[in-house]
Design a protein around this motif. Structure first.
Motif, PDB file in Angstrom:
ATOM      1  N   GLU A  43       0.895  -1.292   0.421  1.00 55.37           N
ATOM      2  CA  GLU A  43      -0.137   0.040   0.037  1.00 55.37           C
ATOM      3  C   GLU A  43       1.149   1.944   0.050  1.00 55.37           C
ATOM      4  OE1 GLU A  43      -4.166  -1.569   1.924  1.00 55.37           O
ATOM      5  OE2 GLU A  43      -2.485  -0.298   3.358  1.00 55.37           O
ATOM      6  N   SER A  44       2.022   1.306   0.390  1.00 56.41           N
ATOM      7  CA  SER A  44       3.079   2.285   1.033  1.00 56.41           C
ATOM      8  C   SER A  44       3.065   2.547  -0.432  1.00 56.41           C
ATOM      9  CB  SER A  44       4.035   1.660   1.806  1.00 56.41           C
ATOM     10  OG  SER A  44       5.067   3.254   1.915  1.00 56.41           O
ATOM     11  N   ARG A  45       3.826   1.516  -1.685  1.00 51.66           N
ATOM     12  CA  ARG A  45       4.498   1.595  -2.541  1.00 51.66           C
ATOM     13  C   ARG A  45       3.819   1.883  -3.409  1.00 51.66           C
ATOM     14  NH1 ARG A  45       7.262  -3.808  -3.332  1.00 51.66           N
ATOM     15  NH2 ARG A  45       8.567  -2.566  -1.624  1.00 51.66           N
ATOM     16  N   LEU A  46       2.574   1.141  -3.546  1.00 47.61           N
ATOM     17  CA  LEU A  46       1.219   2.498  -4.695  1.00 47.61           C
ATOM     18  C   LEU A  46       0.613   3.467  -3.921  1.00 47.61           C
ATOM     19  CD1 LEU A  46       0.571  -1.448  -5.331  1.00 47.61           C
ATOM     20  CD2 LEU A  46       1.088  -0.048  -6.862  1.00 47.61           C
ATOM     21  N   GLY A  47       0.451   4.029  -2.881  1.00 48.12           N
ATOM     22  CA  GLY A  47      -0.288   5.237  -2.246  1.00 48.12           C
ATOM     23  C   GLY A  47      -1.196   4.693  -2.609  1.00 48.12           C
ATOM     24  N   ALA A  48      -1.891   3.408  -2.455  1.00 49.59           N
ATOM     25  CA  ALA A  48      -3.328   2.956  -2.583  1.00 49.59           C
ATOM     26  C   ALA A  48      -3.671   2.332  -1.584  1.00 49.59           C
ATOM     27  CB  ALA A  48      -3.795   2.497  -4.060  1.00 49.59           C
ATOM     28  N   THR A  49      -4.983   2.104  -0.386  1.00 50.04           N
ATOM     29  CA  THR A  49      -5.351   1.216   0.428  1.00 50.04           C
ATOM     30  C   THR A  49      -5.641  -0.678  -0.714  1.00 50.04           C
ATOM     31  OG1 THR A  49      -5.631   3.124   1.729  1.00 50.04           O
ATOM     32  CG2 THR A  49      -7.121   0.439   2.326  1.00 50.04           C
ATOM     33  N   PRO A  60     -11.061  -6.823  -0.420  1.00 46.20           N
ATOM     34  CA  PRO A  60     -10.063  -5.785  -1.638  1.00 46.20           C
ATOM     35  C   PRO A  60     -10.910  -4.845  -1.914  1.00 46.20           C
ATOM     36  CG  PRO A  60     -10.881  -7.724  -2.651  1.00 46.20           C
ATOM     37  CD  PRO A  60     -11.755  -7.833  -1.866  1.00 46.20           C
ATOM     38  N   THR A  61      -9.978  -3.412  -1.709  1.00 48.61           N
ATOM     39  CA  THR A  61     -10.404  -2.009  -2.377  1.00 48.61           C
ATOM     40  C   THR A  61     -11.099  -2.191  -4.163  1.00 48.61           C
ATOM     41  OG1 THR A  61      -8.379  -1.224  -2.690  1.00 48.61           O
ATOM     42  CG2 THR A  61      -9.730  -0.709  -0.715  1.00 48.61           C
ATOM     43  N   ALA A  62     -11.170  -1.369  -5.233  1.00 45.22           N
ATOM     44  CA  ALA A  62     -11.572  -1.621  -5.921  1.00 45.22           C
ATOM     45  C   ALA A  62     -10.055  -1.236  -6.425  1.00 45.22           C
ATOM     46  CB  ALA A  62     -12.107   0.150  -6.436  1.00 45.22           C
ATOM     47  N   ALA A  63      -9.160  -0.786  -6.161  1.00 43.83           N
ATOM     48  CA  ALA A  63      -7.761  -0.465  -6.697  1.00 43.83           C
ATOM     49  C   ALA A  63      -7.137  -1.888  -6.084  1.00 43.83           C
ATOM     50  CB  ALA A  63      -7.194  -0.142  -5.701  1.00 43.83           C
ATOM     51  N   GLY A  64      -7.487  -2.392  -5.393  1.00 44.69           N
ATOM     52  CA  GLY A  64      -6.670  -4.150  -4.847  1.00 44.69           C
ATOM     53  C   GLY A  64      -7.587  -5.072  -5.568  1.00 44.69           C
ATOM     54  N   ALA A  65      -8.663  -5.053  -6.147  1.00 44.19           N
ATOM     55  CA  ALA A  65      -9.127  -5.609  -7.021  1.00 44.19           C
ATOM     56  C   ALA A  65      -8.662  -6.149  -8.234  1.00 44.19           C
ATOM     57  CB  ALA A  65     -10.806  -5.660  -7.177  1.00 44.19           C
TER      58      ALA A  65
END
Length: 295
Positions: A43-49, A60-65
């Motif tokens: 998450e830190s690397r991508l800047g997204a939850t 998973p969140t939308a970004a996670g999916a």
């Protein structure tokens, strides 16, 4: 941004599939803090939850999916790459370049290649028709993996030579000729002769047989294809001295095979680079050739 870590992606996929951090930790044989660290670093690397925590099941969140979908492909490709390399190392897949004379190819190699196909169907044995000198040279240059060559051969550094088989040399003469029970150099030297090319080990072996009797006969024709030589013998063009490479060898109708006196033998060796320098596919071909070696 640093490159993605496959272990962290595998952890994310496991959490998505199993629903909890603890279940993913058990499945991946990791401590639960390590699983949490993998996700937080992603998450830190991508800047997204990437996952929604706090519920009974982690979702998973939308970004996670989106990342999970791509991660499955990356992990599948990575597993396939590891498996392909492992199969190559173990010799289950690959290509081996084999050099052989025409006689060995026609009468001896079919059984070897059949055994290779049966035991190692994903190994491609690429066969080239080569004289012994050329096979040795190509092996030294690294453009050939295994050679079947006539002995003797000068020692070369970095090349292993192992005796494979010995075949009796015989006189192949036209059936119309009246011949003795055993053919001597004196008898044969008085007839028209068909020999292998003067650059070959077979030619040198034959000429040494004549030279030991104090003879140096002239040949009517020289060529390197044993089957063509036998066809010329059948046509009555001359006699040839060739190895009898198979006890059940099918002879041309117009040819008779007569033993030599003194006897003459052609020895064949397997040559290759040291085992520690060859790949698994080459080792498997060498093991298969060893099964057909004359003791």
């Amino acid at each position: 941004m640093r490159e993605l870590n496959l272990d962290q992606l595998r952890t994310l996929v496991a959490i998505t599939d199993l629903g909890t951090f603890s279940a993913a930790a058990r499945a991946l044989h990791l401590a639960q803090p390590t699983v949490s660290l993998h996700i937080s670093e992603l998450e830190s690397r991508l800047g997204a939850t990437l996952v929604l925590r706090g519920g009974r099941k982690v979702e998973p969140t939308a970004a996670g999916a989106v990342l999970v979908e791509r991660a499955r492909r990356l992990l599948r490709d990575a597993d396939d790459a590891v498996d392909a390399v492992q199969r190559h190392v173990e010799g289950r897949i690959g290509r081996v370049r084999l050099g052989s004379s025409t006689g060995v190819l026609v009468y001896l190699l079919p059984e070897v290649l059949k055994a290779m196909e049966r035991a190692h169907p994903d190994i491609d044995v690429e066969v080239s028709i080569l004289g012994s000198a050329e096979a040795m040279e190509r092996l030294a240059q690294g453009t050939l993996d295994v050679g079947l060559v006539a002995l003797p051969q000068p020692a070369r550094p970095g090349i292993v030579l192992t005796h494979w088989r010995s075949d009796p040399m015989m006189a192949f003469v036209p059936r119309a000729w009246t011949v003795p029970k055993r053919i001597t150099p004196q008898w044969l030297a008085a007839r028209p002769l068909i020999f292998n090319d003067s650059t070959t080990q077979m030619y040198r072996l034959t000429m040494e047989w004549f030279a030991d009797a104090g003879l140096s006969p002239r040949t009517r024709i020289e060529l390197n294809y044993n089957e063509a030589m036998k066809s010329l013998v059948a046509a009555g063009y001359g006699a040839a001295v060739l190895p009898l490479e198979h006890a059940g060898e099918q002879l041309h109708q117009g040819v008779q095979v007569v033993p030599l006196r003194p006897a003459l033998t052609r020895h064949t060796a397997v040559v290759h680079r040291p085992l520690e320098a060859v790949d698994g596919a080459t080792r498997n071909l060498l093991l298969t050739l060893a099964q057909f070696r004359q003791v």
